[in-house]
Design an enzyme around this catalytic site. Structure first.
Site, short mmCIF file in Angstrom:
data_model
loop_
_atom_site.label_atom_id
_atom_site.label_comp_id
_atom_site.label_asym_id
_atom_site.label_seq_id
_atom_site.Cartn_x
_atom_site.Cartn_y
_atom_site.Cartn_z
N SER A 159 -6.29 -1.76 0.43
CA SER A 159 -5.36 -0.94 1.20
C SER A 159 -4.94 0.34 0.47
O SER A 159 -4.53 1.30 1.11
CB SER A 159 -4.11 -1.76 1.56
OG SER A 159 -3.53 -2.31 0.40
N GLY A 191 -6.40 -5.54 2.36
CA GLY A 191 -6.47 -6.96 2.05
C GLY A 191 -7.73 -7.39 1.33
O GLY A 191 -7.88 -8.57 1.01
N ASN A 244 -5.31 -7.52 -4.83
CA ASN A 244 -5.20 -8.70 -3.97
C ASN A 244 -5.68 -9.96 -4.67
O ASN A 244 -5.19 -11.06 -4.38
CB ASN A 244 -5.98 -8.48 -2.68
CG ASN A 244 -5.33 -7.44 -1.79
OD1 ASN A 244 -4.14 -7.48 -1.54
ND2 ASN A 244 -6.12 -6.48 -1.34
N ASP A 283 7.58 -1.17 0.80
CA ASP A 283 7.15 -2.46 0.26
C ASP A 283 6.95 -2.45 -1.24
O ASP A 283 6.76 -3.49 -1.86
CB ASP A 283 5.88 -2.94 0.96
CG ASP A 283 4.69 -1.98 0.77
OD1 ASP A 283 4.77 -1.05 -0.06
OD2 ASP A 283 3.68 -2.17 1.47
N HIS A 324 2.46 0.10 -1.80
CA HIS A 324 1.51 1.08 -1.28
C HIS A 324 2.05 2.51 -1.43
O HIS A 324 3.20 2.76 -1.08
CB HIS A 324 1.21 0.81 0.19
CG HIS A 324 0.55 -0.52 0.42
ND1 HIS A 324 1.27 -1.65 0.75
CD2 HIS A 324 -0.75 -0.89 0.35
CE1 HIS A 324 0.43 -2.66 0.89
NE2 HIS A 324 -0.79 -2.23 0.64
#
Length: 203
Positions: free
Chosen positions: A31, A69, A98, A179, A182
């Site tokens: 991502s 992801g 991830n 978050d 990112h």
């Protein structure tokens, strides 16, 4: 390790004859490279494509095969088909975050990355690794092993290395989304500047 020879017949022409157009830059990431929650066309890979168009009379194509992801295992499974289809001159690998979130060990991460490097090298592509870091709650030992994974792989295989892809972006107000994971659209030019000094000499 996945046998690189399995790809040899399909990729024998990856380099092409002398004077042929340069193969594309293939970005294989998660991502952080897939424009997660930012406007389309504002990500660092899109900015790279525009920079190359400005700097070169015959710029290489940029192929963004990043998926939000994505893990190293998932990317490894997709890579043979991507190499066969695009025949890149450079493979940029932006993966690992991830894997860490899912609790994979650095040894598992290293094994997948090493197989990807081997496949790309056998296909005639040079490789750039974009290193990652994880939050402090993972512990200093885990973070150090993760850092060494990228550095040691780059040294062993002659790959380009950006030690920390989010250098100057992580934890910076306005450069990270809510978050905390990112980067924002505003951070994308800095991400390109982190990658460019390592990538440019390979083009």
């Amino acid at each position: 390790m996945l046998a690189a020879s399995l790809l040899a017949p399909a990729l024998a022409c990856a380099r092409g004859p002398a004077g042929a157009p340069q193969g594309p830059v293939l970005v294989l990431g998660d991502s952080l490279s897939a424009e997660h929650n930012i406007p389309a066309g504002s990500g660092w890979v899109s900015l790279l494509e525009r920079r190359l168009a400005e700097k070169a009379a015959r710029p290489p194509q940029v192929v963004n095969a990043s998926i939000s992801g994505e893990t190293t295992a998932g990317a490894l499974a997709r890579l043979p088909a991507l190499l066969q289809k695009h025949r890149p001159s450079v493979l940029v690998i932006e993966l690992g975050g991830n894997d860490a979130l899912r609790g994979l060990t650095p040894a598992q991460l290293r094994g997948n990355l090493e197989q990807m490097i081997g496949l790309a090298t056998a296909a005639g592509a040079r490789v750039v690794l974009l290193g990652i870091d994880v939050p402090p709650n993972y512990g200093p030992a885990y973070r150090e092993r993760l850092r060494r994974t990228y550095a040691e792989l780059a040294a062993a295989h002659g790959a380009g290395l950006v030690p920390f892809f989010l250098e100057g972006v992580a934890l910076q107000p306005g450069l990270m989304q809510g978050d905390g994971l990112h980067p924002t659209a505003k951070a994308q030019p800095r991400l390109l500047e982190n990658v460019w000094p390592v990538l440019e000499p390979l083009l």
